[in-house]
Design a protein around this motif. Sequence first.
Motif, PDB file in Angstrom:
ATOM      1  N   GLU A  19     -25.618  -6.944 -33.454  1.00 20.82           N
ATOM      2  CA  GLU A  19     -25.788  -6.503 -34.846  1.00 20.82           C
ATOM      3  C   GLU A  19     -24.659  -5.550 -35.233  1.00 20.82           C
ATOM      4  O   GLU A  19     -24.094  -5.652 -36.318  1.00 20.82           O
ATOM      5  N   LYS A  28     -23.533  -9.273 -42.461  1.00 20.62           N
ATOM      6  CA  LYS A  28     -24.939  -8.869 -42.368  1.00 20.62           C
ATOM      7  C   LYS A  28     -25.441  -8.928 -40.914  1.00 20.62           C
ATOM      8  O   LYS A  28     -25.077  -9.817 -40.147  1.00 20.62           O
ATOM      9  N   ARG A  29     -26.357  -7.986 -40.620  1.00 24.64           N
ATOM     10  CA  ARG A  29     -26.873  -7.889 -39.243  1.00 24.64           C
ATOM     11  C   ARG A  29     -27.673  -9.135 -38.820  1.00 24.64           C
ATOM     12  O   ARG A  29     -27.718  -9.464 -37.639  1.00 24.64           O
ATOM     13  N   PHE A  30     -28.324  -9.813 -39.800  1.00 26.34           N
ATOM     14  CA  PHE A  30     -29.172 -10.958 -39.412  1.00 26.34           C
ATOM     15  C   PHE A  30     -28.377 -12.081 -38.759  1.00 26.34           C
ATOM     16  O   PHE A  30     -28.919 -12.941 -38.074  1.00 26.34           O
TER      17      PHE A  30
END
Length: 380
Positions: A19, A28-30
């Motif tokens: 992440e 984005k971390r996702f």
Amino acid sequence: MNASTGKVNLLGLTQPQMESFFEQIGEKRFRAGQVMKWVHHFGVDDFDAMSNIGKALREKLKANAEIRGPEVVSEDISADGTRKWVVRVASGSCVETVYIPQAGRGTLCVSSQAGCALDCSFCSTGKQGFNSNLTAAEVIGQVWIANRSFGTVPAKIDRAITNVVMMGMGEPLLNFDNVVSAMHIMMDDLGYGISKRKVTLSTSGVVPMIEELGKVIDVSLALSLHAPNDELRNELVPINRKYPLAMLLEACQRYISGLGEKRVLTIEYTLLKGVNDHPEHAEQMIELLASIPCKINLIPFNPFPHSGYERPSNNAIRRFQDMLHKAGHNVTVRTTRGDDIDAACGQLVGQVADRTRRSERYIAVRQLPVDGAPAAASQS
Ligand code: SAH
Ligand code: SF4
């Protein structure tokens, strides 16, 4: 970071590390979860195979990152289903990984270091001396390689590996951070989803690191005991001179009781003819382990050239086992698997190209615990 390419190897990143990586490249971390699934569930090493990631991000990933397992030097499959890989790590040394299928489960035995500094008297890895610590990517890379062999990349791979034992080459607690990261990935659902009871770390007794382990992770613990008194253990397992038995067993006990639910310590005991296989050793062991929730795994010594030790007779092994059993212990004797591919204990061969302690080229005959009942495997 790979020094030659300047790229981050995503294979060795835990979920939080992945992440952070995406954040650092402005994404984005996702995305971490998506990429981890591709890498570990699908065995992918090519960003272009990641079909739910757009072309622009794939290009960005190619510029900043790579997915690189250790180089596979050889892969053998035995008639009994045992598989063995020899892999080359960045230092140029080779280590081994063994997969042992058993009814309803499959255990992978993973290496943590090339060579070992601890020099136990009956261990051929110890005879090599220390060569290098494996990176987290090289430790988890052994699981990745084995897993890929059970599927057709990039299709989702069935979970053939149900258990992992850190019982290959090296002392895992002396490569602490990398081994802990790799074990987190083994247990993460975005990684290999292996239950914490089925990931086992085996140590010869690095006491301060047993304490540290309990603070950062919950995995099963195996202790390489090999002797029931300090005098003999000092001789067989030299780290005992620094951390003697009383201190060691206390640390192990604290570790397993810190895990919350009911857990047991696995005791590994390599039986050496005329050295630690007398009835009095069994008696001392019964006394030593009286208050410790444990199960015992006896490993008949597997000889290698110039070891100076022998394997006890089957009668002596049975007598030793019976004594422990009558005292109420759960005792298994490790059996040999994969004879035809030299995957049996004491027959694994790793070539160490650049060594620190000896200059001549050396073919190491490595003892891996190919197990009838590996430490973690019987914990279901
Ligand atoms: N360094 C860790 C883990 C790797 S060794 C440790 O020592 O626990 C895995 C197991 O194989 C250890 O219990 C080790 O003592 C045992 N072993 C090493 N050489 C052996 C041999 N020649 N025969 C049988 N068991 C051996
Ligand atoms: Fe190292 Fe384990 Fe071998 Fe001892 S038994 S020398 S700690 S690998």
